[in-house]
Design an enzyme around this catalytic site. Structure first.
Site, PDB file in Angstrom:
ATOM      1  N   HIS A   1       0.877  -1.339   0.031  1.00  0.00           N
ATOM      2  CA  HIS A   1       0.004   0.109   0.002  1.00  0.00           C
ATOM      3  C   HIS A   1       0.859   1.189   0.149  1.00  0.00           C
ATOM      4  CE1 HIS A   1      -3.928   2.186   1.472  1.00  0.00           C
ATOM      5  NE2 HIS A   1      -2.839   3.076   1.251  1.00  0.00           N
TER       6      HIS A   1
ATOM      7  N   HIS B   1       1.655   5.393  -1.685  1.00  0.00           N
ATOM      8  CA  HIS B   1       1.070   6.633  -2.480  1.00  0.00           C
ATOM      9  C   HIS B   1       2.249   6.926  -3.104  1.00  0.00           C
ATOM     10  CE1 HIS B   1      -2.860   6.671  -0.923  1.00  0.00           C
ATOM     11  NE2 HIS B   1      -2.414   6.321   0.220  1.00  0.00           N
TER      12      HIS B   1
ATOM     13  N   LYS C   1      -9.395  -0.302  -5.671  1.00  0.00           N
ATOM     14  CA  LYS C   1      -9.320   0.289  -4.236  1.00  0.00           C
ATOM     15  C   LYS C   1     -10.752   0.836  -4.244  1.00  0.00           C
ATOM     16  CE  LYS C   1      -8.035   2.139  -0.604  1.00  0.00           C
ATOM     17  NZ  LYS C   1      -6.478   2.693  -0.165  1.00  0.00           N
TER      18      LYS C   1
ATOM     19  N   HIS D   1     -10.305   0.887   1.920  1.00  0.00           N
ATOM     20  CA  HIS D   1     -10.349   1.936   2.892  1.00  0.00           C
ATOM     21  C   HIS D   1     -11.398   2.074   3.979  1.00  0.00           C
ATOM     22  CE1 HIS D   1      -8.646   5.758   4.684  1.00  0.00           C
ATOM     23  NE2 HIS D   1      -9.910   5.705   5.387  1.00  0.00           N
TER      24      HIS D   1
ATOM     25  N   HIS E   1      -4.334  -0.519   5.866  1.00  0.00           N
ATOM     26  CA  HIS E   1      -3.890   0.171   7.155  1.00  0.00           C
ATOM     27  C   HIS E   1      -4.888  -0.254   8.304  1.00  0.00           C
ATOM     28  CE1 HIS E   1      -6.935   2.519   5.076  1.00  0.00           C
ATOM     29  NE2 HIS E   1      -5.934   3.325   4.576  1.00  0.00           N
TER      30      HIS E   1
ATOM     31  N   ASP F   1       1.637   2.524   3.480  1.00  0.00           N
ATOM     32  CA  ASP F   1       0.705   3.879   3.221  1.00  0.00           C
ATOM     33  C   ASP F   1       1.717   4.696   3.411  1.00  0.00           C
ATOM     34  OD1 ASP F   1      -1.766   5.246   2.696  1.00  0.00           O
ATOM     35  OD2 ASP F   1      -2.479   5.185   4.867  1.00  0.00           O
TER      36      ASP F   1
END
Ligand code: DOR
Ligand code: ZN
Length: 347
Positions: free
Chosen positions: A14, A16, A100, A137, A175, A248
């Site tokens: 995970h 970004h 996602k 999420h 997460h 994350d």
């Protein structure tokens, strides 16, 4: 005496990376240590079609540092307009490895997310047929629900009903931050996994709020009380293959964190492995790190394990950690783990 630790080259399930100048600035921090990463699609605008995912993958590959050996694993951002045929085609073509789900408004750039979970059932059914994982999420957005309870409420109101309505859907609860989520993932029937971040393993909400407010610890889902952190540490060290590393790591330039209304996200990529080595050592079971960071993720995703290794070295003196990563858009403050770190990646 120098102690070294050799791990299977890990993956980040995970991550970004953003786009443009930030992408170019942060990518080396991940490619230095990780072989692959599941790349989040919450760009502005989000990555919603297979063609957009392929174009984003090409921008990542074009930004790769010289000599890097790294494979970005792309995802699509699920909306109520997502076409099941496009998802199937992107999966068939090897462009995407997951989809996602952001509940609309749950976090950074999630305005195009889902409000009506029944509306996306055809996409979820296609994914279940194909064995394509849904990364979730897991927080409700109901303003009546306290921010510290949003993950636990999501399990009952959304996650469990969605999984029951689409049997066979492979789900990663991303997460996780609570004992409730760790227990749900441990006990649920069917194919389910969970990623756990460095910050949620190392810190509780006191670190963010006692003695001053520390914006670099603000992330979503928000840090919880210490008992939840302990449950996450127990999960990560349990050897249960349902729990694996997803940092994350979420870069925001420092000015957008240190402000009256700061962005959510901790930038952990440069120091994630060193922090994890310290944590697992402090918990008395360094031997469990290899599977958590390098085995259980690929096994869940049905991908081969990496061939290479990384070596970490322990020094008697605490190491100096990097404070910031420079990008063309400004500096990004690196996560401060709040404890002495004796490990560094040396090979
Ligand atoms: O803290 C977070 N930052 N949580 C998320 O879910 C999104 C992420 C981001 O994109 O910055
Ligand atoms: Zn994220």
């Amino acid at each position: 005496m120098t102690q070294t630790l050799t791990l299977r080259r890990p993956d980040d399930w995970h991550l970004h990376l953003r786009d443009g100048e930030v992408l170019a600035g942060v990518l080396p921090d991940t490619t230095r240590h990780f072989a692959r990463a599941i790349v989040m699609p919450n760009l502005v605008p989000p990555v919603v079609t297979g063609a957009q995912a392929a174009a984003y993958r090409d921008r990542i590959l074009a930004a790769m540092p010289e000599g890097a050996d790294f494979t970005p694993l792309m995802t699509l951002y699920l909306t109520q307009d997502t076409d099941p045929a496009d998802v199937a085609a992107a999966h068939e073509a090897g462009i995407i490895k997951a989809v996602k789900l952001y509940p609309a408004g749950a976090t950074t750039n999630s305005a195009s997310g889902v409000t009506d979970f029944d509306a996306v059932r055809p996409v979820l059914e296609t994914m279940a047929e194909r064995g394509l994982p849904l990364c979730v999420h897991g927080e409700v957005t109901d303003p009546a629900i306290d921010i510290f309870d949003r993950e636990a409420v999501f399990i009952d109101r959304v996650l469990d009903p969605v999984r029951r309505a689409t049997p066979g859907l492979k789900v990663v609860m991303e997460h996780i931050t609570t004992a409730d989520a760790a227990a749900y993932v441990r006990e649920a029937d069917g194919e389910i996994g969970a990623t756990i971040t460095v910050q949620h393993l190392m810190l509780d909400r006191n670190a963010m709020l006692v003695g001053g407010i520390r914006p670099h610890y603000y992330c979503l889902p928000i840090l919880k009380r210490g008992t939840h952190r302990e449950a996450l540490v127990a999960a990560a060290l349990s050897g249960n293959p349902r729990y694996f590393l997803g940092t994350d790591s979420a870069p925001h330039v420092t000015a957008t964190k240190e402000t009256a209304c700061g962005c959510a996200g901790c930038y952990t990529a440069p120091i994630a492995l060193a922090c994890l080595a310290q944590l697992f050592e402090d918990e008395g079971d360094l031997g469990k790190l290899d599977d958590f960071a390098g085995r259980f993720g690929p096994e869940f995703y049905g991908l081969p394990l990496n061939d290479g290794t990384v070596t970490l070295t322990r020094s008697d003196a605490p190491v100096d950690l990097p404070k910031a990563t420079e990008t063309g858009a400004g500096p990004i403050t690196v996560f401060d783990p709040g404890r002495r770190i004796h490990w560094s990646v040396t090979g």
